[in-house]
Design a protein around this motif. Structure first.
Motif, PDB file in Angstrom:
ATOM      1  N   LEU A 201     -15.905   5.808  29.647  1.00 25.58           N
ATOM      2  CA  LEU A 201     -17.138   4.480  29.611  1.00 25.58           C
ATOM      3  C   LEU A 201     -16.911   4.067  31.061  1.00 25.58           C
ATOM      4  O   LEU A 201     -15.888   3.626  31.676  1.00 25.58           O
ATOM      5  N   ASN A 202     -18.227   3.907  31.764  1.00 32.31           N
ATOM      6  CA  ASN A 202     -18.327   3.568  33.033  1.00 32.31           C
ATOM      7  C   ASN A 202     -17.305   2.244  33.445  1.00 32.31           C
ATOM      8  O   ASN A 202     -16.676   2.445  34.212  1.00 32.31           O
ATOM      9  N   ASP A 203     -17.676   1.202  32.793  1.00 37.05           N
ATOM     10  CA  ASP A 203     -17.024   0.063  33.129  1.00 37.05           C
ATOM     11  C   ASP A 203     -15.309   0.145  33.043  1.00 37.05           C
ATOM     12  O   ASP A 203     -14.585  -0.433  33.813  1.00 37.05           O
ATOM     13  N   ILE A 204     -15.061   0.580  31.820  1.00 38.45           N
ATOM     14  CA  ILE A 204     -13.748   0.830  31.764  1.00 38.45           C
ATOM     15  C   ILE A 204     -13.018   1.671  32.546  1.00 38.45           C
ATOM     16  O   ILE A 204     -11.865   1.598  33.076  1.00 38.45           O
ATOM     17  N   ALA A 205     -13.577   2.773  33.006  1.00 36.47           N
ATOM     18  CA  ALA A 205     -13.029   3.847  33.994  1.00 36.47           C
ATOM     19  C   ALA A 205     -13.192   3.127  35.203  1.00 36.47           C
ATOM     20  O   ALA A 205     -12.214   3.273  36.003  1.00 36.47           O
ATOM     21  N   PHE A 206     -13.986   2.229  35.713  1.00 37.51           N
ATOM     22  CA  PHE A 206     -13.981   1.298  36.883  1.00 37.51           C
ATOM     23  C   PHE A 206     -12.677   0.685  36.770  1.00 37.51           C
ATOM     24  O   PHE A 206     -11.912   0.571  38.140  1.00 37.51           O
ATOM     25  N   GLU A 207     -12.547  -0.212  36.101  1.00 38.04           N
ATOM     26  CA  GLU A 207     -11.445  -1.218  35.944  1.00 38.04           C
ATOM     27  C   GLU A 207     -10.085  -0.395  35.820  1.00 38.04           C
ATOM     28  O   GLU A 207      -9.112  -0.981  36.303  1.00 38.04           O
ATOM     29  N   LEU A 208     -10.035   0.461  34.883  1.00 38.29           N
ATOM     30  CA  LEU A 208      -8.677   1.131  34.611  1.00 38.29           C
ATOM     31  C   LEU A 208      -8.214   2.378  35.333  1.00 38.29           C
ATOM     32  O   LEU A 208      -7.269   2.869  35.316  1.00 38.29           O
ATOM     33  N   GLY A 209      -9.396   3.045  35.839  1.00 38.93           N
ATOM     34  CA  GLY A 209      -9.098   4.179  36.719  1.00 38.93           C
ATOM     35  C   GLY A 209      -9.054   5.481  35.961  1.00 38.93           C
ATOM     36  O   GLY A 209      -8.666   6.458  36.580  1.00 38.93           O
ATOM     37  N   GLY A 210      -9.698   5.587  34.614  1.00 43.55           N
ATOM     38  CA  GLY A 210      -9.699   6.959  34.171  1.00 43.55           C
ATOM     39  C   GLY A 210      -9.943   6.722  32.560  1.00 43.55           C
ATOM     40  O   GLY A 210     -10.703   5.878  32.267  1.00 43.55           O
ATOM     41  N   PRO A 211      -9.932   7.757  31.881  1.00 40.40           N
ATOM     42  CA  PRO A 211     -10.753   7.803  30.428  1.00 40.40           C
ATOM     43  C   PRO A 211      -9.995   7.083  29.573  1.00 40.40           C
ATOM     44  O   PRO A 211      -8.625   6.774  29.688  1.00 40.40           O
ATOM     45  N   THR A 212     -10.414   6.976  28.179  1.00 42.95           N
ATOM     46  CA  THR A 212      -9.880   6.229  27.215  1.00 42.95           C
ATOM     47  C   THR A 212      -9.539   7.278  26.262  1.00 42.95           C
ATOM     48  O   THR A 212     -10.492   8.127  26.024  1.00 42.95           O
ATOM     49  N   LEU A 213      -8.551   7.328  25.614  1.00 44.57           N
ATOM     50  CA  LEU A 213      -7.864   8.196  24.502  1.00 44.57           C
ATOM     51  C   LEU A 213      -8.311   7.582  23.279  1.00 44.57           C
ATOM     52  O   LEU A 213      -8.298   6.177  22.938  1.00 44.57           O
ATOM     53  N   VAL A 214      -8.820   8.308  22.262  1.00 42.85           N
ATOM     54  CA  VAL A 214      -9.352   7.656  20.964  1.00 42.85           C
ATOM     55  C   VAL A 214      -8.881   8.590  19.958  1.00 42.85           C
ATOM     56  O   VAL A 214      -9.053   9.723  19.817  1.00 42.85           O
ATOM     57  N   GLU A 215      -8.262   7.780  19.140  1.00 43.19           N
ATOM     58  CA  GLU A 215      -7.640   8.435  17.754  1.00 43.19           C
ATOM     59  C   GLU A 215      -8.563   7.823  16.581  1.00 43.19           C
ATOM     60  O   GLU A 215      -8.795   6.761  16.649  1.00 43.19           O
ATOM     61  N   CYS A 216      -9.124   8.816  15.607  1.00 41.13           N
ATOM     62  CA  CYS A 216     -10.142   8.504  14.754  1.00 41.13           C
ATOM     63  C   CYS A 216      -9.364   8.533  13.488  1.00 41.13           C
ATOM     64  O   CYS A 216      -8.764   9.709  13.020  1.00 41.13           O
ATOM     65  N   LYS A 217      -9.270   7.486  12.634  1.00 44.07           N
ATOM     66  CA  LYS A 217      -8.574   7.486  11.360  1.00 44.07           C
ATOM     67  C   LYS A 217      -9.457   6.855  10.274  1.00 44.07           C
ATOM     68  O   LYS A 217     -10.001   5.645  10.257  1.00 44.07           O
ATOM     69  N   PHE A 218      -9.451   7.803   9.115  1.00 43.68           N
ATOM     70  CA  PHE A 218     -10.135   7.259   7.815  1.00 43.68           C
ATOM     71  C   PHE A 218      -9.071   7.174   6.911  1.00 43.68           C
ATOM     72  O   PHE A 218      -8.666   8.158   6.289  1.00 43.68           O
TER      73      PHE A 218
END
Length: 305
Positions: A201-218
């Motif tokens: 996500l562009n703004d998050i990558a800019f502020e934190l310097g990389g991608p975000t991990l996502v765990e999906c749970k139902f």
């Protein structure tokens, strides 16, 4: 990775490193992307090293750094200067060591023979990191876009009891993130990543310097089971964060209870988001802003009083 130049806003990079051979290989990787790469071995005759370093870093759009276990003083100086000038930073640590660097995308490799393995990370960084002086968007949100299709599929998933429901939920989450113009990789059976999705996500990558991990749970079962299971999931993701380069992870969840999903446990590194909240944020064009605000709240809540 293709060696054809990719479309991106960068033209110049300053490459720094404390091992000449490894640094030279990083220079070639940058040039393979069609980007001019400069380093201290290009110091002009008659100029002081400090003056030339300042000039080269000032002229660069971003800095790429490789740090080994050799002396690091001048590398730290060049990296600090670049970050002080607001330059995005791509940092490779050789040997597993790591520093807590703000606004830098960091990758760890076991030894310098693996330097080419970061080529995809470098290419992705170049495509997503913003130009120097470009702040994260904090103005008007993007125009609203309806995600009725996502709600319809979520409703169908809640009524589904087959073995594919959990996998279908991951796919739905990926498509919702893509609707926010994020780049999404479905991890699939590669459990070494420790998450279901890797999201840029562009703004998050800019502020934190990389991608975000996502765990999906139902989650199924009663509310108590949902809360207990979600806490276990957050602990598991925290363990993944301890051995990865990621700085933020999301638990995106839903369950088959009739009431609205409860507020679940989260930490500054792992945020818990109901899928309905994600859908709403994407519709209003403020997903990045919502996530960063939640992270600031989690950071504040975790400070000693």
């Amino acid at each position: 990775m293709s060696t054809d130049p990719q479309p991106h806003p960068y033209r110049r990079c300053f490459v720094s490193g404390n091992d000449p051979a490894t640094t030279a290989r990083l220079v070639e990787m940058v040039r393979a992307l069609g980007i001019e790469a400069a380093s201290t071995d290009q110091i002009r005759v008659g100029q002081t090293i400090t003056q030339e370093v300042v000039r080269l870093i000032t002229d660069a759009d971003f800095i790429a750094v490789v740090i080994t276990d050799r002396a690091q003083a001048f590398v730290a100086y060049e990296l600090g200067l670049a970050q002080g000038l607001g330059k995005p930073a791509f940092v490779v640590f050789v040997g597993g060591q790591a520093l807590d660097l703000a606004s830098a995308y960091m990758v760890s490799i076991a030894d310098d023979r693996e330097i080419e393995s970061v080529a995809d990370d470098l290419e992705r960084f170049v495509r997503h990191a913003k130009r120097p002086g470009t702040p994260p968007s904090r103005g008007e949100p993007a125009p609203a876009q309806p995600l009725d299709w996502a709600r319809d599929r979520l409703k169908a998933l809640r009524a589904e009891n087959g073995p594919d429901r959990y996998r279908d939920f991951e796919v739905l989450c990926a498509e919702i993130f893509r609707a926010a113009d994020a780049e999404v990789a479905l991890v699939g059976d590669d459990r070494t990543v420790g998450a279901d999705l890797v999201v840029w996500l562009n703004d998050i990558a800019f502020e934190l310097g990389g991608p975000t991990l996502v765990e999906c749970k139902f989650y199924g079962g009663g509310v108590g089971s949902v809360i207990k299971n979600s806490e276990a999931t957050v602990r598991s993701i925290e363990a993944v964060m301890d051995r990865s380069d990621a700085k933020l992870a999301l638990l995106v969840y839903d369950h088959d209870r009739l009431k609205a999903p409860p507020s679940l446990h989260e930490t500054p590194r792992v945020l818990s988001l109901a899928i309905e909240d994600v859908i709403q944020a994407v519709e209003h064009g403020n997903l990045d802003k919502m996530i960063l605000k939640r992270r600031e709240r989690a950071l504040f809540a975790g400070r000693p009083q």
